[in-house]
Design an enzyme around this catalytic site. Sequence first.
Site, mmCIF file in Angstrom:
data_model
loop_
_atom_site.group_PDB
_atom_site.id
_atom_site.type_symbol
_atom_site.label_atom_id
_atom_site.label_comp_id
_atom_site.label_asym_id
_atom_site.label_seq_id
_atom_site.Cartn_x
_atom_site.Cartn_y
_atom_site.Cartn_z
ATOM 1 N N ASN A 265 0.847 -1.195 0.000
ATOM 2 C CA ASN A 265 0.000 0.000 0.000
ATOM 3 C C ASN A 265 0.878 1.240 0.000
ATOM 4 O O ASN A 265 1.912 1.274 0.677
ATOM 5 C CB ASN A 265 -0.871 -0.006 1.263
ATOM 6 C CG ASN A 265 -1.828 1.184 1.322
ATOM 7 O OD1 ASN A 265 -2.301 1.656 0.299
ATOM 8 N ND2 ASN A 265 -2.103 1.664 2.524
ATOM 9 N N HIS B 163 1.039 5.215 1.039
ATOM 10 C CA HIS B 163 0.338 6.053 2.023
ATOM 11 C C HIS B 163 0.983 7.440 2.079
ATOM 12 O O HIS B 163 2.209 7.553 2.149
ATOM 13 C CB HIS B 163 0.409 5.382 3.401
ATOM 14 C CG HIS B 163 -0.347 6.124 4.447
ATOM 15 N ND1 HIS B 163 -1.731 6.099 4.519
ATOM 16 C CD2 HIS B 163 0.076 6.938 5.440
ATOM 17 C CE1 HIS B 163 -2.121 6.861 5.524
ATOM 18 N NE2 HIS B 163 -1.045 7.382 6.097
ATOM 19 N N SER C 266 4.980 6.793 2.462
ATOM 20 C CA SER C 266 5.451 5.459 2.862
ATOM 21 C C SER C 266 4.850 4.411 1.938
ATOM 22 O O SER C 266 3.726 4.560 1.467
ATOM 23 C CB SER C 266 5.009 5.130 4.303
ATOM 24 O OG SER C 266 5.394 6.136 5.215
ATOM 25 N N ASP D 33 -2.861 0.743 8.052
ATOM 26 C CA ASP D 33 -1.541 1.291 7.717
ATOM 27 C C ASP D 33 -0.486 0.924 8.753
ATOM 28 O O ASP D 33 0.386 1.728 9.092
ATOM 29 C CB ASP D 33 -1.635 2.826 7.544
ATOM 30 C CG ASP D 33 -2.612 3.209 6.448
ATOM 31 O OD1 ASP D 33 -2.613 2.531 5.401
ATOM 32 O OD2 ASP D 33 -3.386 4.166 6.632
HETATM 33 C C1 GRF Z 1 -2.471 8.797 -2.707
HETATM 34 O O1 GRF Z 1 -1.900 9.827 -1.943
HETATM 35 C C2 GRF Z 1 -2.669 7.559 -1.901
HETATM 36 O O2 GRF Z 1 -1.650 7.299 -1.022
HETATM 37 C C3 GRF Z 1 -3.939 7.909 -1.214
HETATM 38 O O3 GRF Z 1 -4.748 8.562 -2.110
HETATM 39 C C4 GRF Z 1 -3.906 9.127 -3.097
HETATM 40 C C5 GRF Z 1 -4.290 8.513 -4.398
HETATM 41 O O4 GRF Z 1 -4.123 9.416 -5.418
HETATM 42 N N1 GRF Z 1 -4.347 7.372 -0.062
HETATM 43 P P1 GRF Z 1 -4.296 8.973 -6.923
HETATM 44 O O5 GRF Z 1 -5.668 8.321 -7.052
HETATM 45 O O6 GRF Z 1 -3.188 8.019 -7.265
HETATM 46 O O7 GRF Z 1 -4.210 10.245 -7.713
#
Ligand code: GRF
Length: 215
Positions: free
Chosen positions: A106, A108, A135, A144
């Site tokens: 994942n 984050h 991360s 997470d």
């Molecule tokens: C990223 O920051 C991911 O970590 C999160 O949501 C965002 C996704 O953005 N939780 P995208 O859909 O790849 O533009």
Amino acid sequence: MLTVAVLISGTGSNLRALLDAADDPAYPARIVVVGADRDADGLEHAEAFGIPSFTVPYAAYPSREAWGAELDAQLRVWNPDLIVLSGLMRLLPPAVVHAWAPRIVNTHPAYLPDFPGAHAVRDALAAGAQQTGASVIVVDDGVDSGPILAQERVPVLPGDDEHTLHERIKPVERRLLIDVVRRVATGELDLAAASAPAGTTPDVPVRPAASTTHP
Ligand code: GRF
């Protein structure tokens, strides 16, 4: 060649970056399918690259477990070596995590263990943090909370709002994610070893370069 399924909920900008990276014949991983929990805008990137996609609408299922069972069934059609959660805004039910562990990672938008959860960027701002980060982790049963594979600090600048800060974090997420997938593919990064409790030897090797037949 490592085969990868990517799961998204949103605009898929991180997915897009991974697709661009995997378009290079020298990159050791291929995205074989993109899945979403809703009619996500980011699915258009899969289409643009001619990559199959599927949607398992969360709202159409009576429970997280029922949704997860269908998601799992869809993933099994493609049997990817690795599953990347790239902005999937749902917690996977434990049955799905256990079925694929340690092969789910994942990305984050925070420097874990600081600011886990769905509002990491907002939470960092609300806490008055002067830096946050990005991360990439192995997914476990928690929120997470899995082993950290890569992370990097990102400064919070005066005047930042959630959007500006998130847009500063995302390029870092992309770089880390592309590098983690590459290292898993080359065998440089062993997810089973990274997930094993200290002092134990993992007995579930991650296939670094499995060849897989897809429909
Ligand atoms: C990223 O920051 C991911 O970590 C999160 O949501 C965002 C996704 O953005 N939780 P995208 O859909 O790849 O533009």
